[in-house]
Design a protein around this motif. Structure first.
Motif, mmCIF file in Angstrom:
data_model
loop_
_atom_site.group_PDB
_atom_site.id
_atom_site.type_symbol
_atom_site.label_atom_id
_atom_site.label_comp_id
_atom_site.label_asym_id
_atom_site.label_seq_id
_atom_site.Cartn_x
_atom_site.Cartn_y
_atom_site.Cartn_z
ATOM 1 N N LYS A 19 0.836 -1.209 0.000
ATOM 2 C CA LYS A 19 0.000 0.000 0.000
ATOM 3 C C LYS A 19 0.867 1.253 0.000
ATOM 4 O O LYS A 19 0.539 2.247 -0.647
ATOM 5 N N THR A 21 3.740 1.513 -1.387
ATOM 6 C CA THR A 21 4.221 1.638 -2.762
ATOM 7 C C THR A 21 3.154 2.282 -3.640
ATOM 8 O O THR A 21 3.452 3.163 -4.452
ATOM 9 N N TYR A 22 1.902 1.843 -3.465
ATOM 10 C CA TYR A 22 0.804 2.448 -4.224
ATOM 11 C C TYR A 22 0.704 3.942 -3.934
ATOM 12 O O TYR A 22 0.506 4.749 -4.840
ATOM 13 N N ALA A 26 1.154 6.895 -6.639
ATOM 14 C CA ALA A 26 0.064 7.857 -6.832
ATOM 15 C C ALA A 26 0.552 9.281 -6.569
ATOM 16 O O ALA A 26 0.189 10.216 -7.290
ATOM 17 N N GLU A 103 -7.012 9.091 -6.980
ATOM 18 C CA GLU A 103 -6.309 7.820 -6.777
ATOM 19 C C GLU A 103 -5.360 7.907 -5.589
ATOM 20 O O GLU A 103 -5.254 6.968 -4.798
ATOM 21 N N ALA A 107 -5.561 5.713 -2.235
ATOM 22 C CA ALA A 107 -4.413 4.908 -1.806
ATOM 23 C C ALA A 107 -4.022 5.255 -0.367
ATOM 24 O O ALA A 107 -3.702 4.359 0.428
ATOM 25 N N GLN A 111 -4.124 2.731 2.801
ATOM 26 C CA GLN A 111 -2.913 2.525 3.597
ATOM 27 C C GLN A 111 -3.206 2.754 5.080
ATOM 28 O O GLN A 111 -2.785 1.968 5.934
#
Length: 152
Positions: A19, A21-22, A26, A103, A107, A111
């Protein structure tokens, strides 16, 4: 149960890393989209200045021929076309920026949710560990008490 919680914590840790990393991706997308918007706004502003400059130049020509005025007008029309294209690109870039921000927000929310679950599981594991330690100490104390009673 204790091993299950430990495994669950490990999986949640990996999920939290994913998460994160996402979120990082983003966030980078938002920065890129913001840069594109700034670049397009700057280009539009520059074109507007060029158009106004050329219009002023045409207005103050002392010895202008019809060809000079016509040439200047064609140049202004070309600049206007470029400005319309940039405005269209700017609208699209602003939509993309909003999408990237959405996004990124999603994210971040995911997280935080994973972190809360991870924290809850950690507290649960600590509570079980404390209970197991207390049980072990109680058993030792009871065993000692029983041995002392038998000796007396």
């Amino acid at each position: 149960m204790k091993d299950e919680l430990k495994a669950s914590l490990k999986r949640l840790g990996r999920l939290a890393q994913i998460k994160q990393t996402y979120v990082s991706v983003a966030e980078a997308n938002v920065r890129n989209a913001e840069g594109e918007v700034r670049q397009l706004e700057s280009a539009e502003s520059k074109l507007t200045g060029n158009i106004q400059g050329k219009q002023a130049e045409i207005a103050y020509l002392q010895t202008a021929t019809g060809h000079d005025v016509q040439s200047g007008e064609r140049y202004i029309q070309a600049l206007e076309l470029q400005r319309r294209l940039i405005r269209q690109s700017l609208e699209k870039a602003n939509l993309d920026l909003e999408q990237c921000r959405t996004e990124w927000t999603e994210a971040m929310r995911e997280q935080k949710m994973v972190e809360k679950v991870q924290e809850h599981r950690l507290h649960q594991w600590e509570h079980q560990d404390d209970a197991a330690s207390q049980k072990s100490q109680d058993e030792i104390s009871i065993g000692r008490f029983v041995r002392i009673r038998r000796q007396n």
